[in-house]
Design an enzyme around this catalytic site. Sequence first.
Site, PDB file in Angstrom:
ATOM      1  N   GLU A  84       0.818  -1.216   0.000  1.00 26.88           N
ATOM      2  CA  GLU A  84       0.000   0.000   0.000  1.00 26.88           C
ATOM      3  C   GLU A  84       0.849   1.262   0.000  1.00 26.88           C
ATOM      4  OE1 GLU A  84      -2.834   0.388   3.208  1.00 26.88           O
ATOM      5  OE2 GLU A  84      -3.524   2.320   2.463  1.00 26.88           O
ATOM      6  N   ILE A 114      -0.428  -2.157   7.745  1.00 23.88           N
ATOM      7  CA  ILE A 114      -1.422  -2.004   8.808  1.00 23.88           C
ATOM      8  C   ILE A 114      -2.767  -1.763   8.128  1.00 23.88           C
ATOM      9  CG2 ILE A 114      -2.233  -0.711  10.807  1.00 23.88           C
ATOM     10  CD1 ILE A 114       0.599   0.143  11.409  1.00 23.88           C
TER      11      ILE A 114
HETATM   12  C1  IPD Z   1      -8.931   0.676   5.456  1.00 23.62           C
HETATM   13  C2  IPD Z   1      -9.604  -0.286   6.395  1.00 23.62           C
HETATM   14  C3  IPD Z   1     -11.068   0.138   6.588  1.00 23.62           C
HETATM   15  C4  IPD Z   1     -11.797   0.181   5.262  1.00 23.62           C
HETATM   16  C5  IPD Z   1     -11.084   1.096   4.290  1.00 23.62           C
HETATM   17  C6  IPD Z   1      -9.622   0.676   4.118  1.00 23.62           C
HETATM   18  P1  IPD Z   1      -6.350   1.166   5.838  1.00 23.62           P
HETATM   19  O1  IPD Z   1      -7.578   0.290   5.256  1.00 23.62           O
HETATM   20  O2  IPD Z   1      -9.563  -1.573   5.842  1.00 23.62           O
HETATM   21  O3  IPD Z   1     -11.736  -0.796   7.406  1.00 23.62           O
HETATM   22  O4  IPD Z   1     -13.108   0.669   5.478  1.00 23.62           O
HETATM   23  O5  IPD Z   1     -11.725   1.001   3.033  1.00 23.62           O
HETATM   24  O6  IPD Z   1      -8.960   1.611   3.272  1.00 23.62           O
HETATM   25  O7  IPD Z   1      -6.434   2.492   5.149  1.00 23.62           O
HETATM   26  O8  IPD Z   1      -6.543   1.290   7.311  1.00 23.62           O
HETATM   27  O9  IPD Z   1      -5.171   0.327   5.428  1.00 23.62           O
HETATM   28 CA    CA Z   2      -6.141  -1.288   4.099  1.00 23.19          CA
HETATM   29 CA    CA Z   3      -3.041   0.165   5.299  1.00 18.14          CA
END
Ligand code: IPD
Ligand code: CA
Ligand code: CA
Length: 256
Positions: free
Chosen positions: A65, A83
């Site tokens: 990511e 994370i």
């Molecule tokens: C997010 C988490 C969240 C979801 C978002 C994601 P991140 O990932 O999974 O639960 O609702 O769409 O982007 O940004 O904490 O890695």
């Molecule tokens: Ca995520």
């Molecule tokens: Ca993330």
Amino acid sequence: MNHAFLNELAEAAGAICVAESASFKEVSIEYKSARDLVTSVDKKVEAYLRSRIAAKFPNHSILGEEQGLLDKQSDSCWIIDPIDGTNSYIQGLPGYTVSIALQRKGEIVAGVVYAPVLGQMFSAERGKGACLNNNRITVSGTSKLIDSVLSSGFACIREGFQPDNLGAFSRVIPKVRDFRRHGSAALDLAWVAAGKLDGYWEQCLNIYDVAAGVLLVQEAGGMLTDYRGGIDYPAGGLVATNGLIHEQLRKLVVEE
Ligand code: IPD
Ligand code: CA
Ligand code: CA
């Protein structure tokens, strides 16, 4: 695939998250957008995972990511969310995970979702089932929506995506037993695989949010589709269930 390597990698990454959170005041926070945050720990964990994977598999590609794609023109690609649930991590809440998947010739063949504060290591290999802390898991047997407990997320709101998830949310909530919002798509998928949730839906997800969790649900006997009932997930939205309530839920999500 060395299953133990995946688990050990996730466990070591989780230990970094926990150790860094102990001195959280030193953790720096940046804003990708008004409500999309990233911490120095997200970046540290991804750098750690990439270095460990590159040392063992120097010819493999890696998609993370925070650093994007390292394309080695390989059949094998590691997909990392260092994370998943950064907002939970920042708030000092336990619902965050490390998510790592291995894709071979376009198919996810192994994956782990590790929640270090909860002590939950979810793992799966294609064709060999899914486990929680090395104990086999399967999706729930809930067959009626009114008996189900579901989860979802609202990243679409921060992205300003239209239509967003609020319409689906207002259609679904009156029809189910209860709802949970945990803040980690990977954990939501792992809990569907373990039968702790009966279903989960969300839009605006990326492959790194779901790669490992999708394999967990598949190997635990669950069902996954995009919002239209096809296989274009997560790009076309994602509905993940025990299979028994799938069409009941999907049709409410898209108002069919
Ligand atoms: C997010 C988490 C969240 C979801 C978002 C994601 P991140 O990932 O999974 O639960 O609702 O769409 O982007 O940004 O904490 O890695
Ligand atoms: Ca995520
Ligand atoms: Ca993330």
